[in-house]
Design a protein around this motif. Structure first.
Motif, PDB file in Angstrom:
ATOM      1  N   THR A  11      16.019   6.186  -3.916  1.00 44.23           N
ATOM      2  CA  THR A  11      15.988   6.894  -3.029  1.00 44.23           C
ATOM      3  C   THR A  11      14.816   7.500  -3.012  1.00 44.23           C
ATOM      4  OG1 THR A  11      16.891   8.792  -4.130  1.00 44.23           O
ATOM      5  CG2 THR A  11      18.570   7.195  -2.914  1.00 44.23           C
ATOM      6  N   PRO A  12      14.355   7.991  -1.738  1.00 45.31           N
ATOM      7  CA  PRO A  12      12.959   8.429  -1.668  1.00 45.31           C
ATOM      8  C   PRO A  12      12.885   9.983  -2.142  1.00 45.31           C
ATOM      9  CG  PRO A  12      13.863   8.380   0.419  1.00 45.31           C
ATOM     10  CD  PRO A  12      14.836   7.573  -0.319  1.00 45.31           C
ATOM     11  N   LYS A  13      11.799  10.522  -2.400  1.00 45.62           N
ATOM     12  CA  LYS A  13      11.603  11.779  -2.981  1.00 45.62           C
ATOM     13  C   LYS A  13      11.516  12.844  -1.810  1.00 45.62           C
ATOM     14  CE  LYS A  13       8.558  11.134  -6.906  1.00 45.62           C
ATOM     15  NZ  LYS A  13       7.118  11.450  -7.295  1.00 45.62           N
ATOM     16  N   PRO A  59       0.901  -0.984   0.004  1.00 44.64           N
ATOM     17  CA  PRO A  59       0.145   0.018   0.023  1.00 44.64           C
ATOM     18  C   PRO A  59       0.858   1.365  -0.002  1.00 44.64           C
ATOM     19  CG  PRO A  59      -0.164  -0.975   2.215  1.00 44.64           C
ATOM     20  CD  PRO A  59       0.715  -1.985   1.252  1.00 44.64           C
ATOM     21  N   PRO A  60       0.509   2.126  -0.623  1.00 50.71           N
ATOM     22  CA  PRO A  60       1.145   3.444  -0.854  1.00 50.71           C
ATOM     23  C   PRO A  60       1.185   4.167   0.716  1.00 50.71           C
ATOM     24  CG  PRO A  60      -0.979   3.599  -1.884  1.00 50.71           C
ATOM     25  CD  PRO A  60      -0.867   2.292  -1.451  1.00 50.71           C
ATOM     26  N   ILE A  61       2.049   5.118   0.889  1.00 48.55           N
ATOM     27  CA  ILE A  61       2.334   5.672   2.113  1.00 48.55           C
ATOM     28  C   ILE A  61       0.860   6.613   2.467  1.00 48.55           C
ATOM     29  CG2 ILE A  61       3.465   7.624   3.550  1.00 48.55           C
ATOM     30  CD1 ILE A  61       5.925   6.722   1.910  1.00 48.55           C
ATOM     31  N   SER A 117       6.790   9.252  -1.962  1.00 46.55           N
ATOM     32  CA  SER A 117       7.763   8.348  -1.340  1.00 46.55           C
ATOM     33  C   SER A 117       8.707   9.274  -0.210  1.00 46.55           C
ATOM     34  CB  SER A 117       8.759   7.526  -2.037  1.00 46.55           C
ATOM     35  OG  SER A 117       9.399   8.666  -2.896  1.00 46.55           O
ATOM     36  N   CYS A 118       8.783   8.569   0.967  1.00 45.38           N
ATOM     37  CA  CYS A 118       9.342   9.560   1.948  1.00 45.38           C
ATOM     38  C   CYS A 118      10.211   8.653   3.116  1.00 45.38           C
ATOM     39  CB  CYS A 118       8.273  10.309   2.889  1.00 45.38           C
ATOM     40  SG  CYS A 118       8.669  11.570   4.055  1.00 45.38           S
ATOM     41  N   SER A 134       9.655   5.079   4.936  1.00 43.47           N
ATOM     42  CA  SER A 134      10.567   3.919   4.624  1.00 43.47           C
ATOM     43  C   SER A 134      11.733   4.474   3.767  1.00 43.47           C
ATOM     44  CB  SER A 134       9.889   2.886   3.839  1.00 43.47           C
ATOM     45  OG  SER A 134      10.569   1.841   3.657  1.00 43.47           O
ATOM     46  N   PRO A 135      12.911   4.116   4.321  1.00 41.21           N
ATOM     47  CA  PRO A 135      13.500   3.604   5.519  1.00 41.21           C
ATOM     48  C   PRO A 135      13.287   4.736   6.761  1.00 41.21           C
ATOM     49  CG  PRO A 135      15.161   4.167   4.404  1.00 41.21           C
ATOM     50  CD  PRO A 135      14.272   4.577   3.517  1.00 41.21           C
ATOM     51  N   ARG A 136      12.894   4.148   7.742  1.00 44.52           N
ATOM     52  CA  ARG A 136      13.085   5.085   9.130  1.00 44.52           C
ATOM     53  C   ARG A 136      14.546   4.806   9.591  1.00 44.52           C
ATOM     54  NH1 ARG A 136       8.229   2.969  12.737  1.00 44.52           N
ATOM     55  NH2 ARG A 136       9.030   0.711  12.027  1.00 44.52           N
TER      56      ARG A 136
END
Length: 234
Positions: free
Chosen positions: A113-115, A12-14, A22-23, A63-65
């Motif tokens: 990599t996340p945005k 599922p999306p954030i 994405s984050c 993700s990731p934390r």
């Protein structure tokens, strides 16, 4: 026999309304807590949750934390732990370490990599609604393809930082990952977090004082109900 493992599309999306968002998240949790007599902030509990647990719950969708603090911190198995170098060299150095750990994790797992990247201190137990607002603000900006900018001729902004009652919250914000990683790439030891964040020209997001209330002193800890330390030292 069919393969029952979930496909990437099944994850599922954030934020359901922003499926491309994405984050990552970097939680700064390794300060000396000098105003608390060096009792680790992360360990303070209200009898149910610790400050560390509250921070990780607030960024649970990221993700990731990454938690930046001593290697003795009890973090869940799906949370990464790293340390600023040298230890206790300040939150700017901790942010640098966390951002680099995000990059290493993505490279090692072969994922993009996340945005965006959330930056959060460990001492704001009621911060979850503010985190949600920051994420949706960033996601909406992407969805509408609006360039981040201030009024007038100011340079384009690369993120959002929280403001509560006219007070800027340097450890409550969300920034484009590649931009903040570049800004915090060097010279962070014992440096001011704000001096680095200002280079990103962040847009202010007004947040509730209730949500951003932090624990710096025992008086504040008592006001918020986090007075029991679950471990005495790092």
């Amino acid at each position: 026999m069919s393969d029952s493992s979930p496909s990437p599309a099944a994850i599922p999306p954030i934020l359901p309304e922003y499926p491309e968002f994405s984050c990552a998240a970097v939680v700064v949790a390794g300060g000396q807590s000098s105003r608390l007599g060096h009792v680790p902030k992360a360990s303070l509990s209200d009898g149910t949750n610790t400050l560390l647990g509250c921070a990780l719950q607030a960024v649970r969708q990221a993700s990731p934390r990454v938690v930046v603090g001593p290697d003795t911190l009890p973090v869940p198995s799906d949370v990464l732990l790293t340390r600023e170098d040298p230890p206790f060299s300040g939150p700017a150095a901790a942010i640098h370490a966390g951002l680099e750990r995000v990059a290493a994790q993505c490279e090692g797992s072969g994922t993009p990599t996340p945005k965006w990247c959330l930056i959060l201190g460990v001492d704001t137990p009621r911060i979850a609604p503010a985190v949600q607002r920051l994420m949706r603000t960033a996601a909406a900006n992407d969805a509408t393809a609006r360039p981040l900018s201030h009024e007038g001729d100011s340079p384009a902004s690369e993120g959002f930082w929280g403001v509560s009652g006219g007070i800027y919250q340097p450890l409550v914000g969300i920034y484009r990952y590649e931009s903040i990683r570049s800004v915090f790439s060097e010279g962070t030891t014992d440096a001011s977090v704000r001096s680095f964040l200002r280079r990103l020209n962040p847009v202010s997001v007004e947040l509730s004082a209730q949500h951003t209330a932090d624990v710096d002193t025992w008086e504040q800890a008592e006001r918020l109900g986090y007075t029991t330390s679950l471990w005495s030292s790092y």
